[in-house]
Design an enzyme around this catalytic site. Structure first.
Site, PDB file in Angstrom:
ATOM      1  N   GLY A 131       0.803  -1.225   0.000  1.00  0.00           N
ATOM      2  CA  GLY A 131       0.000   0.000   0.000  1.00  0.00           C
ATOM      3  C   GLY A 131       0.828   1.262   0.000  1.00  0.00           C
ATOM      4  O   GLY A 131       1.699   1.435   0.850  1.00  0.00           O
TER       5      GLY A 131
ATOM      6  N   GLY B  91      -0.445   4.448   0.314  1.00  0.00           N
ATOM      7  CA  GLY B  91      -1.256   5.565   0.795  1.00  0.00           C
ATOM      8  C   GLY B  91      -0.492   6.393   1.804  1.00  0.00           C
ATOM      9  O   GLY B  91       0.740   6.370   1.852  1.00  0.00           O
ATOM     10  N   PHE B  92      -1.221   7.112   2.643  1.00  0.00           N
ATOM     11  CA  PHE B  92      -0.579   7.990   3.626  1.00  0.00           C
ATOM     12  C   PHE B  92       0.338   7.212   4.563  1.00  0.00           C
ATOM     13  O   PHE B  92       1.468   7.628   4.836  1.00  0.00           O
ATOM     14  CB  PHE B  92      -1.638   8.744   4.433  1.00  0.00           C
ATOM     15  CG  PHE B  92      -2.341   9.827   3.666  1.00  0.00           C
ATOM     16  CD1 PHE B  92      -1.665  10.977   3.279  1.00  0.00           C
ATOM     17  CD2 PHE B  92      -3.678   9.707   3.325  1.00  0.00           C
ATOM     18  CE1 PHE B  92      -2.297  11.986   2.575  1.00  0.00           C
ATOM     19  CE2 PHE B  92      -4.331  10.704   2.616  1.00  0.00           C
ATOM     20  CZ  PHE B  92      -3.637  11.847   2.243  1.00  0.00           C
TER      21      PHE B  92
ATOM     22  N   VAL C  63      -1.962  -7.296  -4.654  1.00  0.00           N
ATOM     23  CA  VAL C  63      -1.636  -8.403  -3.752  1.00  0.00           C
ATOM     24  C   VAL C  63      -2.894  -9.232  -3.513  1.00  0.00           C
ATOM     25  O   VAL C  63      -3.940  -8.703  -3.140  1.00  0.00           O
ATOM     26  CB  VAL C  63      -1.073  -7.888  -2.412  1.00  0.00           C
ATOM     27  CG1 VAL C  63      -0.857  -9.040  -1.441  1.00  0.00           C
ATOM     28  CG2 VAL C  63       0.233  -7.143  -2.661  1.00  0.00           C
TER      29      VAL C  63
ATOM     30  N   GLU D  12     -18.511  18.148   1.856  1.00  0.00           N
ATOM     31  CA  GLU D  12     -17.678  18.906   0.917  1.00  0.00           C
ATOM     32  C   GLU D  12     -18.166  18.734  -0.515  1.00  0.00           C
ATOM     33  O   GLU D  12     -18.170  19.694  -1.299  1.00  0.00           O
ATOM     34  CB  GLU D  12     -16.220  18.481   1.073  1.00  0.00           C
ATOM     35  CG  GLU D  12     -15.641  18.913   2.414  1.00  0.00           C
ATOM     36  CD  GLU D  12     -14.203  18.482   2.638  1.00  0.00           C
ATOM     37  OE1 GLU D  12     -13.536  19.087   3.509  1.00  0.00           O
ATOM     38  OE2 GLU D  12     -13.737  17.549   1.954  1.00  0.00           O
TER      39      GLU D  12
ATOM     40  N   ASP E 256      -5.727   3.085   7.997  1.00  0.00           N
ATOM     41  CA  ASP E 256      -7.151   2.745   8.076  1.00  0.00           C
ATOM     42  C   ASP E 256      -7.390   1.274   8.366  1.00  0.00           C
ATOM     43  O   ASP E 256      -8.372   0.911   9.013  1.00  0.00           O
ATOM     44  CB  ASP E 256      -7.848   3.110   6.755  1.00  0.00           C
ATOM     45  CG  ASP E 256      -8.008   4.604   6.571  1.00  0.00           C
ATOM     46  OD1 ASP E 256      -7.583   5.356   7.467  1.00  0.00           O
ATOM     47  OD2 ASP E 256      -8.541   5.022   5.522  1.00  0.00           O
TER      48      ASP E 256
ATOM     49  N   GLN F 157      -4.371  11.632   9.367  1.00  0.00           N
ATOM     50  CA  GLN F 157      -3.499  11.932  10.514  1.00  0.00           C
ATOM     51  C   GLN F 157      -3.009  10.690  11.246  1.00  0.00           C
ATOM     52  O   GLN F 157      -1.793  10.494  11.408  1.00  0.00           O
ATOM     53  CB  GLN F 157      -4.237  12.848  11.498  1.00  0.00           C
ATOM     54  CG  GLN F 157      -4.104  14.327  11.209  1.00  0.00           C
ATOM     55  CD  GLN F 157      -4.633  15.142  12.390  1.00  0.00           C
ATOM     56  OE1 GLN F 157      -4.091  15.086  13.482  1.00  0.00           O
ATOM     57  NE2 GLN F 157      -5.705  15.870  12.167  1.00  0.00           N
TER      58      GLN F 157
END
Length: 434
Positions: A15, A17-18, A83, A174, A305, A323
């Site tokens: 992964g 991501g962040f 994967v 949003e 996550d 965060q």
């Protein structure tokens, strides 16, 4: 996967991501071999996906090549693959392009949209977790207006320009605000032969307030902003089904719409192979201890996550946001080095710096640990934080210039149908009807 053999411990990260990127950065030029696997060759800045979906930004401005992130790192490799499974017995990752052994494995696969088991809603609604999905939403929105111009059926036309967003979290709020601003400043100019006043933006929230993870003050301010923009907010309403045309709810309330965007929840993107005792079933997350070690394994970790680190403060794990993901990734980078050196690891403690959401032009809400504020100043704070968080100077510059241009011109020039998208359940027109 054609990864060179190394005498150094091999850390495989699933992964980009962040969490995965934060971890890879912390392992830069350490005495380890790092292999990063992802099904995309880019990192996505997910908080701005809604602006891609509504034409405010182009996809390239919120994406950054993973290979560029690691190009100056020693003994760090990237492979583009999906994967499929983890073989914990033989310490191997099984992917579409082959198998790869690991000494330490980090699962940072992030999350995906949670439809709560409703297959019909999953089949007929739109999700917004990736860039391709955002581009699909953008195309669908514009195609619906093009189709609305063609039809003489009033009910069909109203359905095409009626938008329903399910889920009153930051994404739903949003996106609702962005659609409302398009209606106010852009669509009436683009489609003068349509009565844009009939366009509806409906935001459905199953709870008693939107932005329920933020303060009540911010929730009320966001609702006030949305209502002022013409968004209809339906609280304490739960969607039970959507057949591609009609939304049914737990009440007598129904909606006729050709577009439903589902932002009502997320769940972990699980990789097969882990012991069932390591998983949290309903939300598909992986149980980890205070060091992000997967329960039942010593050399397998999960961050972001996908990881559920249950504690007294966070009994259901940390919030599935950027965060905690970045903080966990950074600390795990340090802890893996300590573990290899047989030093004690440091327990993770989440530093909640606050949360925020933007509703539109000069409208945002911000919750800091000691302060809650909204309006113009909150909007500038939101912009600064998101600009600062983007990867790459070019992306920061492009996004900033786009925002300045959009602010001055009241425009969103990214409303292009680059990749046409049609759902099978939509009405199609023959040449005679056109």
């Amino acid at each position: 996967m054609n990864i060179p053999n190394s005498a150094l411990p091999r850390i495989v990260i699933i992964g980009g991501g962040f969490a995965g990127i934060a971890l890879a950065k912390k392992l830069k030029n350490k005495k380890v071999q790092v292999v990063l696997l992802d099904k995309h060759n880019y990192h996505t800045f997910q908080p701005l996906l809604y602006q891609v979906a509504t034409g405010g930004l182009e996809a390239g401005s919120i994406a950054y090549p993973i290979r560029k992130v690691i190009q100056e790192y020693d003994d760090v490799y990237f492979r583009l693959t999906n994967v499929q499974e983890i073989d914990t017995t033989n310490q191997k990752v099984i992917a579409e392009i082959g198998e790869l052994s690991y000494d330490y494995l980090v699962i940072a696969t992030g999350s995906k949209t949670n439809y709560f088991g409703n297959k019909e809603i999953e089949r007929n609604s739109m999700a917004m977790k990736t860039i391709p999905q955002s581009l699909n939403i953008r195309s669908l929105i514009l195609e619906n207006f093009e189709q609305a111009v063609l039809t003489t059926d009033v009910a069909e036309q109203n359905s095409l320009i009626n938008f329903v967003l399910v889920g009153g979290g930051p994404t739903g709020v949003e996106l609702s605000g962005a659609l409302a601003e398009m209606k106010k400043a852009i669509l009436q100019k683009d489609y003068p032969d349509l009565d844009i006043a009939k366009m509806e933006i409906n935001l459905i929230q199953s709870g008693d307030r939107i932005l329920n993870t933020m303060s009540e003050k911010s929730s009320q301010a966001a609702e006030k902003f949305l209502v002022s923009l013409g968004v209809k907010i339906w609280k304490n309403v739960r969607v039970t089904n959507y057949d591609g045309r009609t939304i049914t709810t737990n009440s007598d309330l129904t909606f006729e719409t050709a577009t439903v965007i589902w932002t009502a929840g997320v769940q972990g993107a699980i990789v097969a192979g882990l012991d069932a005792r390591s998983l949290v079933e309903k939300v598909e997350r992986i149980l980890v201890n205070e060091f992000n070690q997967v329960v039942g394994y010593e050399n397998i970790f999960a961050v972001g996550d996908i990881a559920s680190m249950e504690s007294e403060t966070y009994p259901q794990g940390h919030p599935m946001m950027a965060q905690p993901a970045m903080q966990q990734g950074e600390l795990l980078g340090e802890n893996l080095v300590k573990l290899i050196q047989n030093k004690p690891m440091e327990a993770f403690e989440y530093n909640d710096k606050g949360s925020m959401a933007t509703i539109g032009r000069n409208k945002a809400v911000v919750d800091l640990p000691k302060y809650h504020f909204s309006g113009v100043f909150a909007w500038f704070v939101w912009m600064f934080v998101h600009l600062f968080s983007l990867i790459g100077f070019k992306n920061k510059a492009v996004v900033f210039l786009n925002w300045v241009y959009n602010y001055i011109r009241f425009d969103r020039e990214g409303r292009l149908i680059i990749r046409p998208f049609k759902k099978k359940s939509f009405t199609t027109f023959t040449s005679d009807e056109m």
